[in-house]
Design a protein around this motif. Structure first.
Motif, PDB file in Angstrom:
ATOM      1  N   GLN A  79      34.438   5.343   5.620  1.00  0.00           N
ATOM      2  CA  GLN A  79      34.070   4.735   6.890  1.00  0.00           C
ATOM      3  C   GLN A  79      32.730   5.308   7.327  1.00  0.00           C
ATOM      4  OE1 GLN A  79      37.178   4.618   9.761  1.00  0.00           O
ATOM      5  NE2 GLN A  79      35.948   3.624  11.329  1.00  0.00           N
ATOM      6  N   VAL A  80      31.744   4.426   7.479  1.00  0.00           N
ATOM      7  CA  VAL A  80      30.402   4.819   7.890  1.00  0.00           C
ATOM      8  C   VAL A  80      30.090   4.108   9.197  1.00  0.00           C
ATOM      9  CG1 VAL A  80      27.964   4.932   7.249  1.00  0.00           C
ATOM     10  CG2 VAL A  80      29.742   5.054   5.469  1.00  0.00           C
ATOM     11  N   GLY A  81      30.249   4.806  10.316  1.00  0.00           N
ATOM     12  CA  GLY A  81      30.067   4.167  11.609  1.00  0.00           C
ATOM     13  C   GLY A  81      31.109   3.080  11.817  1.00  0.00           C
ATOM     14  N   LYS A  82      30.643   1.849  12.071  1.00  0.00           N
ATOM     15  CA  LYS A  82      31.547   0.721  12.269  1.00  0.00           C
ATOM     16  C   LYS A  82      31.690  -0.112  10.991  1.00  0.00           C
ATOM     17  CE  LYS A  82      30.796   0.260  17.236  1.00  0.00           C
ATOM     18  NZ  LYS A  82      30.417  -0.662  18.352  1.00  0.00           N
ATOM     19  N   LYS A  83      31.278   0.469   9.882  1.00  0.00           N
ATOM     20  CA  LYS A  83      31.363  -0.263   8.619  1.00  0.00           C
ATOM     21  C   LYS A  83      32.211   0.485   7.598  1.00  0.00           C
ATOM     22  CE  LYS A  83      27.186  -3.065   8.885  1.00  0.00           C
ATOM     23  NZ  LYS A  83      26.008  -3.563   8.129  1.00  0.00           N
ATOM     24  N   LEU A  84      32.699  -0.266   6.623  1.00  0.00           N
ATOM     25  CA  LEU A  84      33.398   0.316   5.482  1.00  0.00           C
ATOM     26  C   LEU A  84      32.477   0.269   4.284  1.00  0.00           C
ATOM     27  CD1 LEU A  84      36.934  -1.339   5.726  1.00  0.00           C
ATOM     28  CD2 LEU A  84      36.206   0.877   6.611  1.00  0.00           C
ATOM     29  N   ARG A  85      32.372   1.388   3.582  1.00  0.00           N
ATOM     30  CA  ARG A  85      31.609   1.433   2.325  1.00  0.00           C
ATOM     31  C   ARG A  85      32.626   1.451   1.188  1.00  0.00           C
ATOM     32  NH1 ARG A  85      26.786   5.190   2.515  1.00  0.00           N
ATOM     33  NH2 ARG A  85      26.041   3.314   3.605  1.00  0.00           N
ATOM     34  N   VAL A  86      32.631   0.373   0.432  1.00  0.00           N
ATOM     35  CA  VAL A  86      33.618   0.197  -0.627  1.00  0.00           C
ATOM     36  C   VAL A  86      32.925   0.305  -1.983  1.00  0.00           C
ATOM     37  CG1 VAL A  86      35.415  -1.314  -1.563  1.00  0.00           C
ATOM     38  CG2 VAL A  86      34.903  -1.358   0.884  1.00  0.00           C
ATOM     39  N   SER A  87      33.472   1.127  -2.864  1.00  0.00           N
ATOM     40  CA  SER A  87      32.953   1.271  -4.216  1.00  0.00           C
ATOM     41  C   SER A  87      34.088   1.028  -5.211  1.00  0.00           C
ATOM     42  CB  SER A  87      32.377   2.677  -4.444  1.00  0.00           C
ATOM     43  OG  SER A  87      31.366   2.965  -3.501  1.00  0.00           O
ATOM     44  N   SER A  88      33.741   0.452  -6.361  1.00  0.00           N
ATOM     45  CA  SER A  88      34.773   0.158  -7.353  1.00  0.00           C
ATOM     46  C   SER A  88      34.209   0.266  -8.765  1.00  0.00           C
ATOM     47  CB  SER A  88      35.367  -1.237  -7.129  1.00  0.00           C
ATOM     48  OG  SER A  88      36.289  -1.545  -8.156  1.00  0.00           O
ATOM     49  N   GLN A  89      34.583   1.320  -9.459  1.00  0.00           N
ATOM     50  CA  GLN A  89      34.204   1.442 -10.865  1.00  0.00           C
ATOM     51  C   GLN A  89      34.890   0.373 -11.707  1.00  0.00           C
ATOM     52  OE1 GLN A  89      35.099   5.908 -10.983  1.00  0.00           O
ATOM     53  NE2 GLN A  89      33.543   5.703 -12.565  1.00  0.00           N
ATOM     54  N   TYR A  90      36.118   0.056 -11.329  1.00  0.00           N
ATOM     55  CA  TYR A  90      36.874  -0.933 -12.099  1.00  0.00           C
ATOM     56  C   TYR A  90      36.202  -2.306 -12.042  1.00  0.00           C
ATOM     57  CZ  TYR A  90      40.662  -4.033 -13.528  1.00  0.00           C
ATOM     58  OH  TYR A  90      41.397  -4.996 -14.163  1.00  0.00           O
ATOM     59  N   MET A  91      35.815  -2.743 -10.825  1.00  0.00           N
ATOM     60  CA  MET A  91      35.175  -4.053 -10.693  1.00  0.00           C
ATOM     61  C   MET A  91      33.809  -4.063 -11.352  1.00  0.00           C
ATOM     62  SD  MET A  91      37.424  -5.923  -9.444  1.00  0.00           S
ATOM     63  CE  MET A  91      36.357  -7.363  -9.408  1.00  0.00           C
ATOM     64  N   HIS A  92      33.095  -2.945 -11.278  1.00  0.00           N
ATOM     65  CA  HIS A  92      31.790  -2.867 -11.940  1.00  0.00           C
ATOM     66  C   HIS A  92      31.950  -3.059 -13.447  1.00  0.00           C
ATOM     67  CE1 HIS A  92      27.680  -1.601 -12.738  1.00  0.00           C
ATOM     68  NE2 HIS A  92      28.160  -0.792 -13.675  1.00  0.00           N
TER      69      HIS A  92
END
Length: 208
Positions: free
Chosen positions: A54-67
């Motif tokens: 959670q970065v401020g009012k945003k979500l930072r989503v990362s995905s090695q699987y999707m990459h």
């Protein structure tokens, strides 16, 4: 690594869930997915499904699987594969306020187009929710069925007017009809059924 930022408000609105202390607790639900891993059956590699911050009012989503998955898909683009293109869905569907209803309409158009001249294509709700995740979110929610059925009614009541006003299905197929199913959470084994008598002889695009 595939990473993107999205507003918590926007993603909650997209999934049609409420926010706040008494809401769906979407952030906490997504956090639980950090314990899920995806397995590539071709290489037997294991990747975390996602990481969430959670970065401020945003979500930072990362995905090695999707990459990893997208990289493989792009590498296979050159291989011979059957593809479909259609002009039967209006582009302004993406601006529809009820996103779940718009996604269902797009999936129904895809189903009908890929079925070709088949006059009675249908899709079961359990199958439809694979492409429209909001339906699964509603069905699997811990809320009372009365509230879940209300949300389903709000979505599906919008689907059928959109099929008429935001697609060219009625002008493309003879006697086009859709079974106007308004499902409840107990009815996900039922199907949305379409009936038509084949393509019209006159191309609707010539009438523009």
């Amino acid at each position: 690594m595939t990473t993107f930022d999205i507003s918590i408000t926007d993603i909650s609105r997209f999934f049609a869930v409420t926010m706040g202390k008494t809401g769906f607790q979407l952030f906490e639900k997504l956090q639980s997915l950090q314990a899920v891993y995806g397995v590539r059956t071709d290489t037997y590699e294991i990747f975390p499904l996602l990481t969430l911050e959670q970065v401020g009012k945003k979500l930072r989503v990362s995905s090695q699987y999707m990459h990893s998955t997208w990289t493989t898909m792009l590498a296979q683009r050159g291989k011979r594969k059957r593809r479909y293109f259609t002009e039967l869905a209006h582009v302004d569907l993406v601006a529809e306020r009820n996103k779940a209803a718009a996604l269902i309409v797009i999936e129904l158009v895809r189903l009908i187009v890929t079925a070709g001249s088949q006059g009675k294509p249908n899709i079961q709700l359990y199958t439809l929710e694979k492409y429209v995740p909001q339906l699964r979110v509603i069905r699997e929610s811990a809320r009372p069925n009365k509230l879940k059925n209300r949300d389903l009614k709000r979505i599906f009541s919008r689907v059928y007017p959109l099929l008429e006003s935001k697609t060219e299905l009625g002008r493309t197929f003879v006697d086009f009809e859709t079974k106007k199913l308004i499902p409840t959470v107990e009815q996900f084994n039922e199907s949305i059924r379409v009936h038509h008598q084949g393509y019209r002889q006159l191309d609707w695009r010539l009438l523009k």
